[in-house]
Design an enzyme around this catalytic site. Structure first.
Site, PDB file in Angstrom:
ATOM      1  N   ASP A 192       0.831  -1.207   0.000  1.00 36.13           N
ATOM      2  CA  ASP A 192       0.000   0.000   0.000  1.00 36.13           C
ATOM      3  C   ASP A 192       0.864   1.255   0.000  1.00 36.13           C
ATOM      4  OD1 ASP A 192       0.899  -0.201   2.609  1.00 36.13           O
ATOM      5  OD2 ASP A 192      -1.055   0.181   3.540  1.00 36.13           O
ATOM      6  N   SER A 193       2.187   1.072   0.066  1.00 40.12           N
ATOM      7  CA  SER A 193       3.108   2.196  -0.121  1.00 40.12           C
ATOM      8  C   SER A 193       2.913   2.820  -1.496  1.00 40.12           C
ATOM      9  CB  SER A 193       4.561   1.739   0.065  1.00 40.12           C
ATOM     10  OG  SER A 193       4.858   0.651  -0.795  1.00 40.12           O
ATOM     11  N   LYS A 239      -1.182  -9.404   3.130  1.00 42.15           N
ATOM     12  CA  LYS A 239      -0.402  -8.956   4.299  1.00 42.15           C
ATOM     13  C   LYS A 239      -1.256  -7.978   5.102  1.00 42.15           C
ATOM     14  CE  LYS A 239       3.312  -6.118   3.859  1.00 42.15           C
ATOM     15  NZ  LYS A 239       2.810  -4.869   4.467  1.00 42.15           N
ATOM     16  N   GLU A 258      -1.281  -5.451   8.562  1.00 38.34           N
ATOM     17  CA  GLU A 258      -0.499  -4.779   9.601  1.00 38.34           C
ATOM     18  C   GLU A 258      -1.131  -4.991  10.981  1.00 38.34           C
ATOM     19  OE1 GLU A 258       0.371  -0.652   8.877  1.00 38.34           O
ATOM     20  OE2 GLU A 258       1.153  -1.062   6.861  1.00 38.34           O
ATOM     21  N   GLU A 281       9.356  -4.273  10.336  1.00 37.62           N
ATOM     22  CA  GLU A 281       9.850  -3.016   9.751  1.00 37.62           C
ATOM     23  C   GLU A 281      10.449  -2.107  10.817  1.00 37.62           C
ATOM     24  OE1 GLU A 281       7.154  -1.156   7.019  1.00 37.62           O
ATOM     25  OE2 GLU A 281       8.321   0.695   6.919  1.00 37.62           O
ATOM     26  N   ASP A 286      -1.185  -6.164  -0.076  1.00 34.72           N
ATOM     27  CA  ASP A 286      -1.476  -5.527   1.215  1.00 34.72           C
ATOM     28  C   ASP A 286      -2.958  -5.300   1.450  1.00 34.72           C
ATOM     29  OD1 ASP A 286       0.749  -5.119   2.786  1.00 34.72           O
ATOM     30  OD2 ASP A 286       1.248  -3.173   1.927  1.00 34.72           O
TER      31      ASP A 286
HETATM   32  O1  KIV Z   1       3.672  -1.140   1.537  1.00 28.09           O
HETATM   33  C1  KIV Z   1       4.786  -1.685   1.396  1.00 28.09           C
HETATM   34  O2  KIV Z   1       5.452  -1.533   0.363  1.00 28.09           O
HETATM   35  C2  KIV Z   1       5.268  -2.490   2.504  1.00 28.09           C
HETATM   36  C3  KIV Z   1       6.693  -2.935   2.486  1.00 28.09           C
HETATM   37  C4  KIV Z   1       7.614  -1.777   2.518  1.00 28.09           C
HETATM   38  C5  KIV Z   1       6.992  -3.933   3.517  1.00 28.09           C
HETATM   39  O3  KIV Z   1       4.538  -2.794   3.390  1.00 28.09           O
END
Ligand code: KIV
Length: 262
Positions: free
Chosen positions: A42-43, A111, A113, A180, A82
């Protein structure tokens, strides 16, 4: 690596390389690379869209990018997507809908959080056949609660809490854990205590693998120079030179040439 079973089998073996990527274009590079697995992070809200946080990512946006990445990978890599901001916090039904959207788009796992307060959601997804990866330490979706983008787990109490959360992630059935921005010694302790692979980002060299963002590791993210990032290529310079050469060739009339014309 093409499946969650391949991923799990690497615990304690050769370190796992993971890259966070968002588009079909990046995925085509990754498909033919030796990188083990791919994360649609989600980055993307920050790196692609210039948002200050990851909050702008929604299940719909994540599913769209996951589909594009899956098309680019062509089944060549294990693909994780994510869960975006608060998607695990609206109850099991909403989480199932989000997981369905991401898995239908081509993800092989998701994934999520954090763990406190939604371990039941993680366990339900796992029991429903959705491989889930945890993400602890610096969790960008909680950045306002944790005081910004800061190293986590520095005090004894914070380290103990992270160890406890890592155990809870594993107990809920997760297949792996992203850790992280935590001190390297704590990451080593958590990795040693976990039976599942732990992938670090800013967590030192003692984890089972490392993840970086595509643009960061290729030096394509001007102005972002976190301590944990290494640029393995000078993408900013290469792109800058290419754009300057194009502009110069247009302005001096050398592009297009006869060969480049119909
Ligand atoms: O959103 C993302 O790219 C991430 C990674 C940096 C682990 O969660």
């Amino acid at each position: 690596m093409k499946s969650v079973l391949d991923f799990k089998a690497r615990k304690g073996g050769a370190p796992i390389s993971m890259v966070s990527a968002y588009t079909h274009w990046e995925a085509r590079f990754l498909a033919t690379s030796p990188v083990d697995c791919v994360l649609v992070g989600d980055s993307l809200a920050v790196v692609l869209d210039g948002e200050p946080t990851t909050f702008a990512a929604t299940p719909e946006i994540m599913a769209r990018h996951t589909a594009a990445v899956a098309r680019g990978l062509g089944g060549q890599k294990f693909l994780v997507a994510d869960f975006p901001f608060l998607a695990a916090r609206k109850g099991i039904a909403a989480a199932v809908d989000c997981a369905a959207a991401l898995m239908r788009a081509g993800a092989h796992g998701v994934k999520i959080e954090g763990i406190d307060g939604h371990a039941d959601v993680v366990a339900h997804l796992v029991q429903s056949g959705v491989p889930v990866m945890g993400h602890l330490g610096l969790t960008p979706q909680s950045m306002h609660a944790t005081g910004g983008y800061k190293v986590q787990g520095r005090s004894a109490a914070a380290a103990e809490s992270l160890l406890r959360q890592a155990r809870a992630v594993e107990a809920a059935g997760a297949f792996g854990l992203v850790l992280e921005c935590v001190p390297a010694d704590l990451a080593r302790e958590i990795t040693a205590a976990a039976a599942i692979p732990v992938i670090g980002i800013g967590a030192g060299p003692h984890t089972d693998g490392q993840v970086l963002v595509f643009h960061d590791l290729l030096g394509l993210n001007p102005g972002f120079n976190a301590k944990f990032v290494r640029a393995f290529a000078d993408g900013n310079k290469t792109v800058g030179n290419g754009l300057a050469s194009f502009a110069a060739a247009v302005s001096n009339g050398s592009f297009p040439s006869k060969k480049e014309s119909y």
